[in-house]
Write an enzyme that holds these catalytic residues in place. Sequence first.
Site, PDB file in Angstrom:
ATOM      1  N   GLY A  51      -5.163  19.353 -12.089  1.00 56.22           N
ATOM      2  CA  GLY A  51      -4.200  18.454 -12.689  1.00 56.22           C
ATOM      3  C   GLY A  51      -4.885  17.230 -13.245  1.00 56.22           C
ATOM      4  O   GLY A  51      -6.123  17.137 -13.274  1.00 56.22           O
ATOM      5  N   GLY A  54      -6.447  15.409  -9.967  1.00 55.16           N
ATOM      6  CA  GLY A  54      -7.088  16.088  -8.859  1.00 55.16           C
ATOM      7  C   GLY A  54      -6.988  17.596  -8.976  1.00 55.16           C
ATOM      8  O   GLY A  54      -6.567  18.130 -10.008  1.00 55.16           O
ATOM      9  N   LYS A  71      -6.406  19.709  -1.138  1.00 52.78           N
ATOM     10  CA  LYS A  71      -6.095  18.974  -2.369  1.00 52.78           C
ATOM     11  C   LYS A  71      -6.972  17.740  -2.467  1.00 52.78           C
ATOM     12  O   LYS A  71      -7.193  17.039  -1.484  1.00 52.78           O
ATOM     13  CB  LYS A  71      -4.624  18.549  -2.392  1.00 52.78           C
ATOM     14  N   ASP A 167      10.629  15.070  -4.332  1.00 53.86           N
ATOM     15  CA  ASP A 167      10.428  16.007  -5.438  1.00 53.86           C
ATOM     16  C   ASP A 167      10.702  17.437  -4.975  1.00 53.86           C
ATOM     17  O   ASP A 167       9.948  18.365  -5.260  1.00 53.86           O
ATOM     18  CB  ASP A 167       9.003  15.897  -5.984  1.00 53.86           C
TER      19      ASP A 167
END
Length: 326
Positions: A51, A54, A71, A167
């Site tokens: 992304g 990251g 991540k 989210d």
Amino acid sequence: MPLTGAGFWQRALRLWQRPPDTEPEPELPIPGEMPGIRIGGFALVRTVAQGSFGELHLATDPASGLPVALKTVRFAGHDLTRERFLAESAAAARLSHESIVATYASGIDGLGDAAYGWIAMEWVSGHDLSRYASSPWLLPERLALELLARVADGLAHAHAQGVIHRDLKPSNILVNLAQNVVKIADFGCARLSDADRSRSGVMLGSPVYMAPEQVLGGAIDGRCDLYALSALAWQLFTGRPPLEATSLAELLQAIVHRPPDLLSSVRPDLPPLLSDILQRGLSKSPADRQRDASHWARELRLVAATLPPTRNTPDAPPLGLPRHND
């Protein structure tokens, strides 16, 4: 009153430009693709997704040999501070529930502009709920209710720890029907990667599932997750979200001002109580929604108890490879 002003259009434009959640899904791990590379003591196997700020890697824990989702989030180029990263990852690590992807460890590596944070999490094999959010792959009604109630259980645990997801969407709910697994992914991670948007007043969250108070940039609590979960549930039973529009601006206006159709008007075969539960969960005012996620889960289980047991579950639709917690 209608949404107006430069602030709204700036938020709308930024949100519209967010990269879509359409990275290709990974195959099963192939050992040795990234030999010798370690982060936080975890051995990297392969990069699953990349992304703006990251990456997501498949890694292994050398001590146990088990797979780990790792991540990374870069600090350079946006407003995420080391302090905020550590606070967010520590909050995610406090969550310990069977319906939440576990966070194992986190830390910061590198110096200066090369510094980045990393989070090691449970690796979950399966598919996300977006697989079952459109016809003809909708889940049997009782199975959908049971899965949603378990998601609500996980939210109730997180909210009790003071952690809000912000989210929630089908792609953040991982399921393995054969193994009876359902887990919420990305607690904290979505906020970490979008910290600069949060600080600049730009909305966090996926527009279709975003609560009105998020659209307006107001104070939020766990009831914004209840709104998202109700919108997600509406889609699992109908194959489409509760509010649709031809543009982002029209969608945001609808979220704030336009009530969604009653579920009973689209699926009159479902119990009327379910329509009422979701309509309250989609209320414009948080005060008109269920008081907490536990209450929402109890209501869904009451409806599930009135339906016949699930006899068959659908195969995953042929939309790509298995998704892991990316």
